[in-house]
Every structure is written in C-alpha cells, then in structure tokens.
Design an enzyme around this catalytic site. Structure first.
Site, PDB file in Angstrom:
ATOM      1  CG  ASP A  52      -1.828   1.184   1.284  1.00  0.00           C
ATOM      2  OD1 ASP A  52      -2.898   1.079   0.646  1.00  0.00           O
ATOM      3  OD2 ASP A  52      -1.501   2.204   1.910  1.00  0.00           O
ATOM      4  CE1 TYR A  57       0.198   7.831   2.675  1.00  0.00           C
ATOM      5  CE2 TYR A  57       0.761   5.591   2.072  1.00  0.00           C
ATOM      6  CZ  TYR A  57      -0.114   6.492   2.647  1.00  0.00           C
ATOM      7  OH  TYR A  57      -1.281   6.039   3.201  1.00  0.00           O
ATOM      8  CE  LYS A  82      -3.950   4.438   0.451  1.00  0.00           C
ATOM      9  NZ  LYS A  82      -2.591   4.489   1.008  1.00  0.00           N
ATOM     10  CG  HIS A 115      -5.177   9.471   0.335  1.00  0.00           C
ATOM     11  ND1 HIS A 115      -3.822   9.447   0.071  1.00  0.00           N
ATOM     12  CD2 HIS A 115      -5.286   9.050   1.619  1.00  0.00           C
ATOM     13  CE1 HIS A 115      -3.175   9.041   1.142  1.00  0.00           C
ATOM     14  NE2 HIS A 115      -4.040   8.795   2.096  1.00  0.00           N
TER      15      HIS A 115
HETATM   16  P1  NDP Z   1       0.338   1.079  12.006  1.00  0.00           P
HETATM   17  O1  NDP Z   1      -0.818   0.859  12.903  1.00  0.00           O
HETATM   18  O2  NDP Z   1       0.635   0.103  10.936  1.00  0.00           O
HETATM   19  O3  NDP Z   1       1.604   1.287  12.937  1.00  0.00           O
HETATM   20  C1  NDP Z   1       2.875   1.583  12.438  1.00  0.00           C
HETATM   21  C2  NDP Z   1       3.767   1.880  13.640  1.00  0.00           C
HETATM   22  O4  NDP Z   1       3.829   0.730  14.474  1.00  0.00           O
HETATM   23  C3  NDP Z   1       5.183   2.217  13.261  1.00  0.00           C
HETATM   24  O5  NDP Z   1       5.644   3.183  14.194  1.00  0.00           O
HETATM   25  C4  NDP Z   1       5.930   0.901  13.432  1.00  0.00           C
HETATM   26  O6  NDP Z   1       7.279   1.156  13.762  1.00  0.00           O
HETATM   27  C5  NDP Z   1       5.187   0.285  14.598  1.00  0.00           C
HETATM   28  N1  NDP Z   1       5.129  -1.172  14.561  1.00  0.00           N
HETATM   29  C6  NDP Z   1       4.898  -1.961  13.476  1.00  0.00           C
HETATM   30  N2  NDP Z   1       4.860  -3.259  13.832  1.00  0.00           N
HETATM   31  C7  NDP Z   1       5.085  -3.299  15.155  1.00  0.00           C
HETATM   32  C8  NDP Z   1       5.180  -4.361  16.098  1.00  0.00           C
HETATM   33  N3  NDP Z   1       5.036  -5.633  15.733  1.00  0.00           N
HETATM   34  N4  NDP Z   1       5.440  -4.044  17.398  1.00  0.00           N
HETATM   35  C9  NDP Z   1       5.598  -2.754  17.770  1.00  0.00           C
HETATM   36  N5  NDP Z   1       5.515  -1.704  16.938  1.00  0.00           N
HETATM   37  C10 NDP Z   1       5.265  -1.977  15.627  1.00  0.00           C
HETATM   38  O7  NDP Z   1       0.147   2.556  11.391  1.00  0.00           O
HETATM   39  P2  NDP Z   1       0.150   3.286   9.980  1.00  0.00           P
HETATM   40  O8  NDP Z   1      -0.497   4.587  10.240  1.00  0.00           O
HETATM   41  O9  NDP Z   1       1.468   3.257   9.336  1.00  0.00           O
HETATM   42  O10 NDP Z   1      -0.894   2.446   9.097  1.00  0.00           O
HETATM   43  C11 NDP Z   1      -0.506   1.386   8.244  1.00  0.00           C
HETATM   44  C12 NDP Z   1      -0.625   1.790   6.790  1.00  0.00           C
HETATM   45  O11 NDP Z   1      -1.948   2.203   6.466  1.00  0.00           O
HETATM   46  C13 NDP Z   1       0.210   3.024   6.405  1.00  0.00           C
HETATM   47  O12 NDP Z   1       1.591   2.746   6.364  1.00  0.00           O
HETATM   48  C14 NDP Z   1      -0.426   3.382   5.095  1.00  0.00           C
HETATM   49  O13 NDP Z   1       0.024   2.516   4.069  1.00  0.00           O
HETATM   50  C15 NDP Z   1      -1.908   3.159   5.405  1.00  0.00           C
HETATM   51  N6  NDP Z   1      -2.571   4.401   5.841  1.00  0.00           N
HETATM   52  C16 NDP Z   1      -3.579   4.909   5.048  1.00  0.00           C
HETATM   53  C17 NDP Z   1      -4.205   6.085   5.383  1.00  0.00           C
HETATM   54  C18 NDP Z   1      -5.288   6.620   4.505  1.00  0.00           C
HETATM   55  O14 NDP Z   1      -5.719   7.771   4.696  1.00  0.00           O
HETATM   56  N7  NDP Z   1      -5.760   5.872   3.528  1.00  0.00           N
HETATM   57  C19 NDP Z   1      -3.860   6.860   6.599  1.00  0.00           C
HETATM   58  C20 NDP Z   1      -2.838   6.206   7.409  1.00  0.00           C
HETATM   59  C21 NDP Z   1      -2.248   5.018   7.039  1.00  0.00           C
HETATM   60  P3  NDP Z   1       8.506   0.511  12.915  1.00  0.00           P
HETATM   61  O15 NDP Z   1       8.346   0.957  11.489  1.00  0.00           O
HETATM   62  O16 NDP Z   1       9.701   1.078  13.581  1.00  0.00           O
HETATM   63  O17 NDP Z   1       8.370  -0.980  13.084  1.00  0.00           O
END
Ligand code: NDP
Length: 282
Positions: A52, A57, A82, A115
C-alpha cells in the site's frame, strides 16, 4: 532472500471477483525512495504480497522499483496507490493516475483509491467517474475509496456505475467503526484497516498483553489476528524486518470467543489519524 512465513496468508475475493491477500504492507512515513525500496523488498522476501502506497507518501518510485526488480512475479503482487485531494477534477484525476503509474514504473495498478472524500470540495463523484474510466480501460484491476463514512458512500452511490471494491479506513481496537463496517457489508465493499496497530500507541496496554501471554504471541500479533477474524484486511507498516515478520506470523493460532469479546470492548471511538469531515483533510 529470506524464507517466507508459513502457513500461507488467506485470500479475500472482492465484489468484482478478483482475489487479494488478507493482510498487506503499509508504507506511510517511509519517505525516502531507497528506504521504501528496502522495506518493500524485505516485505516481499518475508511473504507480503499486497503493498500500500499513495502519491502523497512520496515513495512511489521506491515502492515500484522494489516490485519491479523482485523475483516474485508482478502478477503475484497486489499494488495499491491513491489519488490525492488536489486532483478530484475528472481530468486531473486521470493525469494523477498516469503520474503515479510512471513513478511506480508499472504498466497497470491493482487498486486505485480516492484518498479522502474532501467534502468541502464536493468533487469526489467527479474523481470517481475518472476511476471508473480507468477501470473500464483495464488500467487498474479494482477501484475504491479511503476514509469514506456511510454518508460519503451514500452520496457516491447516487451517481456511481461501479460500487467501490474497498473502503480503506482507520480501524483498530480503539476505533472499531461499526457503522461504516455495517454499511460496507450491505454493499459488498471490503473494509481495509489502516493504522491497524493504533500506530503502536497502545500495544503495551495490559489488556492486550494478557491475551498475548495466553497465546505466546505479541500484542501486535493479537491485534492483527483480531482484524483477520473480523474479516478485515489490515495493512500494518514496519520499517524493521523483524517486526514485518512478526506482523505476518499470525496464521498459526486463533483467538477464542473470550479473547475477541475482550478486544471488542476496547472501542473508544478514538481517532488517531483524522476525521474525514474535518477541514484538515481538504
Ligand atoms: P500502524 O498501525 O501500521 O503502525 C505503524 C507503527 O507501528 C510504526 O511506528 C511501526 O514502527 C510500529 N510497529 C509496526 N509493527 C510493530 C510491532 N510488531 N510491534 C511494535 N511496533 C510496531 O500505522 P500506519 O499509520 O502506518 O498504518 C498502516 C498503513 O496504512 C500506512 O503505512 C499506510 O500505508 C496506510 N494508511 C492509510 C491512510 C489513509 O488515509 N488511507 C492513513 C494512514 C495510514 P517501525 O516501522 O519502527 O516498526
């Protein structure tokens, strides 16, 4: 190449009969193209097959490079990007699609999503007509939306010829989105959960840790398993290959009814990313 996770990820079938994996890999805030390429390459190595991204981004070039050069064939990878809020006019949406595809370096997209609805502009129906055209021209295999509440979907469906295949919304134990899930189920729209791990903000809470201890899993794995057992499609992001692996390693156990009930009562209607009706998102 590292070993992919076993057992295999289950598939879902969308309302236009195409299939996709029930978990994907998010790339928001992996801004640098090289970092995005590294993260996506490692995610593909581990076994993710749904990636995704989004124009906003700033990493489409890196994501596309990883997809193009990976040994997994292109037709086994589901790529989503998106349409940003400044391109809801019909012609602008068509141009934005071409620009995204060029940056990705791909010949077709698997999923193109609006988006945000940006109700203040009131142009998402125009944008949707452009997405319908791209779908009819077979430049994208499925089209959908993000951040659409039931009232945005109702408005879209008044003029749409194609029902969105996906609605990607913020969804996690603290924001369970029952009204939108019910609306989407009624119209055959698959819900995709973004920020499925609550952006890691509540993973240390005792209530999740207790369930994790019971199963010998981590709170992140328990949370993702809750999405899967609810028929949702979570797209966790991690820039760390150990956590990428952890997040995919959720298909060898199941939460029981008590675990599901304990997570179901965690809903606080707590928005982390943003309310789609807020002026901040348009
Ligand atoms: P997530 O809920 O996926 O959380 C990501 C965070 O959690 C990062 O800080 C990551 O750190 C940490 N993390 C990941 N795995 C673990 C784990 N197993 N244990 C502890 N910490 C962990 O949040 P996102 O907001 O990134 O959402 C996921 C995806 O959704 C986005 O990347 C994007 O592609 C999409 N999205 C879409 C939106 C929209 O408007 N359509 C808005 C927001 C997100 P680290 O990288 O250091 O592991």
């Amino acid at each position: 190449m590292t070993t992919a996770i076993q057992p295999a990820v289950p598939s879902l079938t969308l309302n236009n009969d195409i299939t996709l994996p029930q978990i994907g890999f998010g790339t928001w805030q992996i801004k640098d193209d090289d970092d995005a390429a590294d993260a996506v390459r490692s995610a593909l190595d581990i076994g993710y097959r749904l990636i995704d991204t989004a124009m906003i981004y700033g990493n489409e070039a890196g994501v596309g490079a990883a997809v193009r050069y990976h040994e997994v064939p292109r037709d086994e990878i589901f790529v989503t990007t998106k349409l940003w809020n400044d391109s809801h006019d019909y012609d602008a949406a068509l141009k934005a699609f071409d620009a995204s595809l060029n940056r990705l370096g791909l010949e077709y997209l698997d999923m193109y999503l609006i988006h945000w609805p940006v109700p203040s502009q009131d142009k998402f129906r125009q944008a949707w007509r452009a997405l319908e055209r791209l779908y009819e021209e077979k430049r994208v295999r499925a089209i959908g939306v993000c951040n659409f509440k039931p009232h945005h979907l109702e408005s879209l469906l008044q003029t749409a010829n194609i029902v969105p295949a996906i609605n990607q919304i913020e969804l996690h134990p603290h924001l369970q989105q029952h009204a939108t899930r019910e609306f989407c189920a009624k119209y055959g729209i698959q819900v995709e959960s973004y920020s499925p791990l609550m952006r890691a903000s509540r993973l240390l809470a005792a209530d999740l840790q207790n369930i994790a201890d019971k199963h010998g899993k981590t709170p992140a794995q328990i949370t993702l398993r809750w999405h899967i057992q609810n028929g949702l499609l979570p797209i966790p992001k991690s820039a760390n290959d150990g956590r990428q692996r952890e997040n995919l390693n959720i298909f060898d156990f199941a939460l029981d009814d008590d675990d599901m009930a304990a997570i179901n009562v965690m809903d606080q209607e707590r928005i982390i990313v943003g309310d789609p009706d807020s002026p901040d998102f348009g």
